[in-house]
Design a protein around this motif. Structure first.
Motif, PDB file in Angstrom:
ATOM      1  N   THR A  15       0.820  -1.208   0.000  1.00  8.30           N
ATOM      2  CA  THR A  15       0.000   0.000   0.000  1.00  8.30           C
ATOM      3  C   THR A  15       0.856   1.260   0.000  1.00  8.30           C
ATOM      4  O   THR A  15       0.525   2.241  -0.682  1.00  8.30           O
ATOM      5  N   ASP A  16       1.952   1.252   0.737  1.00  8.02           N
ATOM      6  CA  ASP A  16       2.816   2.432   0.781  1.00  8.02           C
ATOM      7  C   ASP A  16       3.366   2.766  -0.606  1.00  8.02           C
ATOM      8  O   ASP A  16       3.402   3.935  -1.004  1.00  8.02           O
ATOM      9  N   ALA A  17       3.809   1.754  -1.333  1.00  5.60           N
ATOM     10  CA  ALA A  17       4.328   1.983  -2.685  1.00  5.60           C
ATOM     11  C   ALA A  17       3.213   2.469  -3.620  1.00  5.60           C
ATOM     12  O   ALA A  17       3.433   3.348  -4.462  1.00  5.60           O
ATOM     13  N   LEU A  21       2.925   6.118  -5.689  1.00  2.00           N
ATOM     14  CA  LEU A  21       2.583   6.245  -7.108  1.00  2.00           C
ATOM     15  C   LEU A  21       1.419   7.220  -7.300  1.00  2.00           C
ATOM     16  O   LEU A  21       1.400   8.005  -8.254  1.00  2.00           O
ATOM     17  N   HIS A  22       0.465   7.202  -6.385  1.00  4.13           N
ATOM     18  CA  HIS A  22      -0.646   8.162  -6.444  1.00  4.13           C
ATOM     19  C   HIS A  22      -0.139   9.593  -6.302  1.00  4.13           C
ATOM     20  O   HIS A  22      -0.597  10.497  -7.015  1.00  4.13           O
ATOM     21  N   TYR A  23       0.799   9.803  -5.396  1.00  4.07           N
ATOM     22  CA  TYR A  23       1.343  11.154  -5.215  1.00  4.07           C
ATOM     23  C   TYR A  23       2.026  11.622  -6.508  1.00  4.07           C
ATOM     24  O   TYR A  23       1.823  12.754  -6.951  1.00  4.07           O
ATOM     25  N   ILE A  44      -5.365   2.003  -4.389  1.00  2.85           N
ATOM     26  CA  ILE A  44      -4.448   2.244  -3.271  1.00  2.85           C
ATOM     27  C   ILE A  44      -3.876   0.934  -2.729  1.00  2.85           C
ATOM     28  O   ILE A  44      -2.692   0.856  -2.388  1.00  2.85           O
ATOM     29  N   THR A  45      -4.706  -0.087  -2.667  1.00  4.11           N
ATOM     30  CA  THR A  45      -4.246  -1.376  -2.149  1.00  4.11           C
ATOM     31  C   THR A  45      -3.889  -2.358  -3.256  1.00  4.11           C
ATOM     32  O   THR A  45      -3.298  -3.410  -2.983  1.00  4.11           O
ATOM     33  N   GLY A  46      -4.240  -2.016  -4.498  1.00  3.01           N
ATOM     34  CA  GLY A  46      -4.252  -3.006  -5.558  1.00  3.01           C
ATOM     35  C   GLY A  46      -5.518  -3.837  -5.420  1.00  3.01           C
ATOM     36  O   GLY A  46      -6.093  -3.948  -4.317  1.00  3.01           O
TER      37      GLY A  46
END
Length: 248
Positions: A15-17, A21-23, A44-46
């Protein structure tokens, strides 16, 4: 007005990665002047099923803080998805994060076969937003298979229909036809964001696209590469700031 759709490879359960990517994609979209960016289903979670409960978000989840700050700083609406836990029930959700840092929740209304084992469906969370005189409604993947979903949006005044998708290569021809038909039939534009690459058990086919209200595919991405689709409305209608990609 400028809109953007992010076509991404999910980092699976990281989720952090995915958030990083969203940012990145949001900043890229904002740099092009976009007022809204949409990401694929459960971006966000895939896309997950069996482990969704362990990865679930809440509407006031602290992990949304940086997205909320970005929305405010860049004056952009961020449309991103995750499993959402509400009152002990698990839903497939889309967060609509507004520049005032208010977070609206849309929940998937029609589930794919097999999703009902893990998720509930709900019609209780079906917000719309107004963006530069456009009325924007939202959908998640299998919602778009139900003609009444798009019809309901149109009857409520939608001029833009935003779809967060997890489509395989095999599902895209039908999806493309459906989105074109919805746009033409209901006189509303359709913006679709899909994954590319392997997500969950699916080989996702990309081809994120935008259809104007005549059903014309104005712009789209290819089937294999991550990227940002950007479209602009001017006095002559909509145009893509990237070349269109068709299935033919």
């Amino acid at each position: 007005m400028i809109l953007a759709a992010a076509q991404i490879n999910s980092f699976g359960i990281d989720t952090d990665a995915n958030l990083e990517l969203h940012y990145e994609m949001t900043q890229r979209a904002a740099a092009k002047g976009a007022r809204l960016i949409v990401f694929p289903e459960m971006s966000i979670t895939g896309y997950v099923r069996e482990t969704a409960a362990q990865r679930a978000f809440s509407v006031d989840d602290a992990r949304l803080s940086k997205l909320k700050n970005l929305a405010s700083e860049k004056h952009i609406v961020i449309v991103a998805g995750a499993p959402v836990l509400i009152g002990g029930d698990l839903f497939i959700g889309t967060f609509i994060i507004k520049p005032d840092q208010n977070v609206l929740l849309y929940t998937k209304q029609y589930l794919h076969r097999g999703e009902e084992v893990y998720f509930k469906s709900s019609f209780d969370y079906n917000p719309s937003i107004t963006l530069e005189n456009e009325c924007v409604y939202f959908a998640i993947c299998a919602d778009t298979d139900e003609a009444r979903h798009a019809q309901n949006a149109a009857q409520n005044g939608a001029s833009i229909y935003i779809a967060s998708i997890c489509f395989s290569h095999e599902g895209l021809p039908s999806g493309y036809n459906t989105f074109s038909q919805y746009a033409k039939q209901h006189n509303m534009c359709v913006l679709m964001s899909n994954f590319c690459g392997q997500v969950y058990r699916y080989d996702c086919g990309g081809l994120s696209g935008f259809w104007d209200n005549t059903g014309l595919l104005v712009a789209g991405l290819n089937g294999s590469d991550a990227g940002l689709l950007v479209v602009e409305k001017n006095g002559k209608g909509w145009r893509g700031l990237m070349p269109a990609h068709s299935l033919s």
